[in-house]
Design a protein around this motif. Structure first.
Motif, short mmCIF file in Angstrom:
data_model
loop_
_atom_site.label_atom_id
_atom_site.label_comp_id
_atom_site.label_asym_id
_atom_site.label_seq_id
_atom_site.Cartn_x
_atom_site.Cartn_y
_atom_site.Cartn_z
N ILE A 149 0.84 -1.20 0.00
CA ILE A 149 0.00 0.00 0.00
C ILE A 149 0.88 1.25 0.00
O ILE A 149 0.61 2.21 -0.74
N ALA A 150 1.95 1.24 0.80
CA ALA A 150 2.87 2.39 0.83
C ALA A 150 3.56 2.56 -0.51
O ALA A 150 3.73 3.69 -1.00
N LEU A 151 3.94 1.45 -1.14
CA LEU A 151 4.60 1.53 -2.45
C LEU A 151 3.63 2.07 -3.51
O LEU A 151 4.00 2.92 -4.32
N ILE A 152 2.41 1.60 -3.49
CA ILE A 152 1.39 2.09 -4.42
C ILE A 152 1.16 3.58 -4.20
O ILE A 152 1.10 4.37 -5.16
N ALA A 153 1.05 3.99 -2.94
CA ALA A 153 0.85 5.41 -2.64
C ALA A 153 2.02 6.24 -3.15
O ALA A 153 1.82 7.32 -3.73
#
Length: 145
Positions: A116-120
């Motif tokens: 999720i952090a990488l996508i964000a």
């Protein structure tokens, strides 16, 4: 606990995939830092121009640079959080395999959070690129007139 050599090899194999992911995140952090450095350098140039006198175009560009700076900072924060989570995942993989602690759910949860952090981070980077392109397109159309 008595750990055999084969067990250590298995643990290292488990940790290899997250290490490759961590390498990609580190490369992404380098890209983000380079973009941030260019924004900071351009901001310094514009501020030096503004010391000479008021300039509406310089103020407009500074506003765009401030927006880009914010987006890059968000992307950097998300990428750093992703990298941190990956490091913790690697540590937990070693702990899970060498102890009797049931860490599989924590590992899975942290992996989901890392993704999720990488996508964000990618979303913030893409948004920053769009802001930059929009500003450049706007000035190309003004220059053509």
């Amino acid at each position: 606990m008595n750990i055999q050599t084969n067990d250590i090899g298995h643990v290292i194999q488990l940790a290899i995939a997250p290490v490759f992911l961590l390498t990609g995140v580190a490369t992404k952090l380098t890209v983000l830092m380079n973009r941030l450095a260019r924004i900071i350098d351009r901001t310094r140039v514009l501020k030096a121009e503004l010391r000479k006198g008021p300039d509406a175009e310089a103020h407009e560009e500074l506003d765009v640079l401030y927006t880009r700076w914010q987006l890059i900072n968000y992307a950097l924060s998300a990428s750093t959080g992703c990298g941190l989570l990956i490091c913790v995942i690697i540590a937990f993989l070693f702990l899970d395999d060498t102890t009797n602690l049931p860490l599989d759910r924590y590992i899975a949860g942290m992996f989901v959070l890392a993704m999720i952090a990488l996508i964000a981070s990618f979303i913030f980077l893409l948004r920053e690129v769009f802001v930059s392109f929009r500003y450049m397109r706007m000035h190309l159309h003004d220059a053509a007139r």
